[in-house]
Design a protein around this motif. Structure first.
Motif, PDB file in Angstrom:
ATOM      1  N   ARG A 149     -69.686 -23.385  11.465  1.00 39.74           N
ATOM      2  CA  ARG A 149     -70.238 -24.717  11.738  1.00 39.74           C
ATOM      3  C   ARG A 149     -70.735 -24.780  13.176  1.00 39.74           C
ATOM      4  NH1 ARG A 149     -68.825 -29.282   8.763  1.00 39.74           N
ATOM      5  NH2 ARG A 149     -68.551 -30.504  10.679  1.00 39.74           N
TER       6      ARG A 149
ATOM      7  N   ALA B  51     -71.829 -32.722  14.753  1.00 43.09           N
ATOM      8  CA  ALA B  51     -73.040 -32.324  14.038  1.00 43.09           C
ATOM      9  C   ALA B  51     -74.181 -32.234  15.036  1.00 43.09           C
ATOM     10  CB  ALA B  51     -73.372 -33.309  12.926  1.00 43.09           C
TER      11      ALA B  51
ATOM     12  N   ASN C   8     -73.503 -28.532   9.075  1.00 47.79           N
ATOM     13  CA  ASN C   8     -73.586 -29.684   9.982  1.00 47.79           C
ATOM     14  C   ASN C   8     -74.749 -29.546  10.965  1.00 47.79           C
ATOM     15  OD1 ASN C   8     -72.466 -27.628  11.495  1.00 47.79           O
ATOM     16  ND2 ASN C   8     -71.069 -28.973  12.624  1.00 47.79           N
TER      17      ASN C   8
ATOM     18  N   ILE D 269     -70.046 -34.418   6.324  1.00 53.46           N
ATOM     19  CA  ILE D 269     -70.705 -33.556   7.312  1.00 53.46           C
ATOM     20  C   ILE D 269     -69.669 -32.803   8.134  1.00 53.46           C
ATOM     21  CG2 ILE D 269     -72.227 -33.520   9.315  1.00 53.46           C
ATOM     22  CD1 ILE D 269     -73.796 -35.732   8.149  1.00 53.46           C
TER      23      ILE D 269
END
Lengths: 557, 151
Positions: free
Chosen positions: A267, A287, A516, A557
């Motif tokens: 991520r 994110a 994300n 997310i």
């Protein structure tokens, strides 16, 4: 680094904010406003300064030669260009041009806002594939995007007249069209005589007060310049103030992003950047949204390569930086007996889309729109530099004498056309040349497809014909016969798609590879449209924001 | 002209470049590059990190002086008659030297006066450009006519 009159939050860099947005341009501005107004904590990283209405000047030397807004090699940002991989890339002052300031290129655009039409999204299915290209359908349709086009109309501010010439729309324009110019009267009369349907050009320039901003004062310096009264609907004028007023958005200017980092699970977790004085920072984020434009977004992804992502972040498809599309362009300049004064007011007040889709029997793919403008965008110096464009000497007494007529008695009929996506047209990292930060410079590899050139030629011929019908006493036209070597429309380089092997983001602008990470700007476009892409970029940003907000609230997310 | 000091141009360069600029945008029935102060613009912008351009201009000037000596027995370009000057310039019309001079002369004529040229907005007046910040329609003849006819 003066800010607006709102007090912004000051988020510590080593604590996660909800969203980091890279770039505050057409897409970034929309994203910043939507996410911060929805209640999320947002940091926007913008490499340029926060120039506002009072900062702008009619400064041709500064903006067009010194590239004060568009920052080229003189300001430590060289780029390189080659036509194909077999050529040596040459260093240039600029190749992929865009404005480095809050609002990005939406500060200096012409303001022409053309919605895509239903055909644009499904053209590959309708026409069939085109050999040697990545011509493809979009993963969304016009109907999916229409509500967001309408949002752009009303929230960003677009002036126009609804009519049978428009694609389907759910709501009228918030502002009526701007008053017609002489250059457009000439186009309209000629076009009608030939049986075409010219209509008021939709523009992101307010014809009257709207959303607390004033109407246009017709100063004539829209194209390449910032609006001095905030009538032009840049994201700087229309979106950023709302983002800042939310109390959730921190806008950090003078911040140049170097990479996006990911954690062990893959991520995105932080965005690394330099402040103006060279201090390196890294903002942690839940994110990341990249809105750095169709040149810088792929560059950043490629520069964020790591052992997990050796070909660049989010690039399992290999499509990051490929399918670079500009739009095509042609111009035909005519001299007329009476004053036209096209240098006053906005660039274009009439447009015709009778050639949106060229007849396939012509033997090539393409299409576009035609509008009427001043041949040097109303700029005295540029006009004089190209003096002699209608024949005649380029220096001396006779040259000097002709300048007045060329400036005030000419109209240009311009064609704005399609570009095909080619895997070989790319933005990559130059192995030899670096910018002032030591980053590899952007290297553009670009050759127009023969159909793109044939299309430009068609529009050049058609506009010369229109000038003739309009009564021009002299005329001369141009199009890039040998192909273009740069542009300010930067499209296609992180395209949307349903198939992760042939696209970079899904139909909601989420990276296929990094759950994300979102990319939304000109890089998202699957096809080039017929010109004037910023409207579509902003609509995509509203739509992506809508879905991001819903997903985030569902904890997805 | 007056004795304003130049930052990077020598006296000789200033004389010669001024003479060349005066052929590119001459003084005739209307003012030209000389009145607009183009030479001061050139000095300013060459001082702004443009050593490469300055070198091109210097070398071009020397070659022009060689041609002036050979053709007209003159030591300097600025000493020649206008017709003689035009003849020599026509011979180098395609060169990067002339291209650069033309570019800087025209830029000096039409850029914002704050860069040193376009004095008293002579350049703008030459082309019928009123540097106003606001206009109202009608803008030109054809839209005035259009409005009158209610098209």
């Amino acid at each position: 680094m003066a800010q607006a009159n709102n007090s912004q939050p000051s988020y510590p860099t080593r604590e996660e904010v909800d969203f980091v947005i890279v770039g505050s341009g057409a897409a970034g501005g929309v994203m910043a406003k939507e996410l911060s107004v929805a209640g999320f904590s947002v940091v926007v990283l913008e490499q340029g300064p926060h120039l506002q209405a009072a900062d702008f000047k009619h400064d041709e030397w500064g903006y067009d030669v010194n590239n004060d807004l568009t920052w080229g090699a003189r300001k430590g940002h060289p780029q390189t260009f080659r036509k194909t991989v077999n050529d040596t890339a040459e260093t240039r002052e600029s190749v992929l041009g865009y404005a480095h300031n809050v609002g990005g290129s939406s500060v200096h655009f012409s303001g022409n806002f053309w919605r895509f039409r239903p055909i644009d999204f499904i053209e590959a299915s309708v026409r069939g594939p085109i050999a040697g290209t990545n011509f493809a359908d979009w993963p969304i349709t016009y109907d999916d995007l229409e509500p967001y086009y309408t949002k752009v109309d009303w929230e960003v501010g677009v002036s126009g007249l609804a009519g049978p010439w428009d694609p389907p729309r759910s709501r009228d324009y918030p502002c009526p069209p701007l008053p017609v110019k002489s250059s457009d009267v000439l186009l309209e009369r000629a076009a009608k005589q030939m049986g075409y349907t010219p209509y008021p050009a939709p523009v992101a320039i307010l014809s009257q007060p709207h959303n607390g901003r004033p109407g246009c004062i017709h100063c004539g310096f829209c194209n390449g310049y910032g609006c001095e009264v905030n009538a032009k609907s840049s994201s700087m004028a229309s979106m950023i103030p709302l983002a800042l007023a939310s109390g959730n958005c921190e806008l950090r200017t003078g911040c140049t992003v170097s990479r996006v980092n990911t954690d062990e699970s893959g991520r995105a977790n932080e965005v690394v950047y330099w402040e103006e004085d060279g201090t390196e920072q890294a903002q942690r984020a839940k994110a990341v949204v990249l809105c750095a434009n169709g040149a810088e977004t792929p560059r950043l992804l490629l520069a964020s390569a790591s052992s997990q992502h050796p070909d660049g972040l989010a690039n399992s498809s290999g499509f990051v930086g490929t399918n670079l599309m500009f739009n095509g362009y042609s111009t035909a300049v005519g001299l007329f007996d009476e004053p036209v004064n096209a240098y006053k007011s906005v660039p274009a007040t009439r447009v015709m889309h009778d050639f949106y889709e060229l007849d396939p029997s012509l033997g090539f793919y393409g299409g576009g729109g035609i509008d009427a403008r001043h041949f040097s965008a109303g700029k005295p110096m540029e006009m004089a530099l190209s003096g002699g464009v209608l024949g005649g000497p380029s220096w001396g007494s006779e040259y000097k004498k002709n300048l007045e007529k060329e400036f005030t008695h000419t109209a240009a009929f311009d064609g704005h056309t399609t570009s095909l996506p080619l895997a070989t047209n790319t933005v990559t990292l130059d192995p030899n040349v670096q910018d002032k930060w030591g980053r590899p410079a952007m290297r553009t590899t670009y050759t127009d497809h023969p159909d793109d050139i044939a299309t430009m030629k068609f529009f050049y011929e058609k506009t010369m014909e229109l000038l003739d019908v309009a009564g021009a006493t002299k005329s001369a036209g141009f199009y890039a016969e040998n192909g273009q070597e740069g542009n300010v429309h930067l499209l296609g380089t992180c395209r949307m798609g349903n198939d992760p092997s042939s696209s970079v983001v899904d139909k909601f602008n989420r990276s296929h590879d990094v759950e994300n990470l979102f990319m939304v700007d000109g890089s998202s476009l699957v096809t080039s449209g017929r010109g004037q892409p910023t409207m579509t970029i902003m609509a995509l940003a509203f739509r992506a924001a809508d879905n991001i907000i819903q997903s985030a609230r569902r904890g997805e997310i | 002209m007056n004795n304003e000091a130049f930052s990077v141009l020598s006296e000789e360069e200033a004389q010669e470049f001024k003479a060349i600029a005066a052929r590119i945008i001459p003084t005739d029935e209307t003012p030209g590059a000389t009145e607009a102060g183009v030479i001061y613009f050139i000095d300013n912008v060459l001082a702004d990190d443009r050593e490469a351009e300055h070198e091109i201009l210097y070398n071009g000037m020397r070659e022009l002086q060689v041609a002036a000596a050979r053709g007209f027995n003159a030591a300097y370009f600025f000493e020649l008659e206008p017709e003689q000057q035009d003849q020599l310039l026509r011979e180098v019309e395609e060169s990067p030297f002339f291209g650069t001079m033309r570019f800087l002369t025209i830029a000096g004529m039409f850029s914002l006066p704050e860069y040193g040229g376009n004095r008293d907005k002579i350049g703008y007046k030459l082309i019928g450009f009123e540097d106003r910040h606001a206009w109202q329609p009608p803008y030109g003849s054809y839209d005035a006519d259009y409005a009158e006819r209610g098209e």
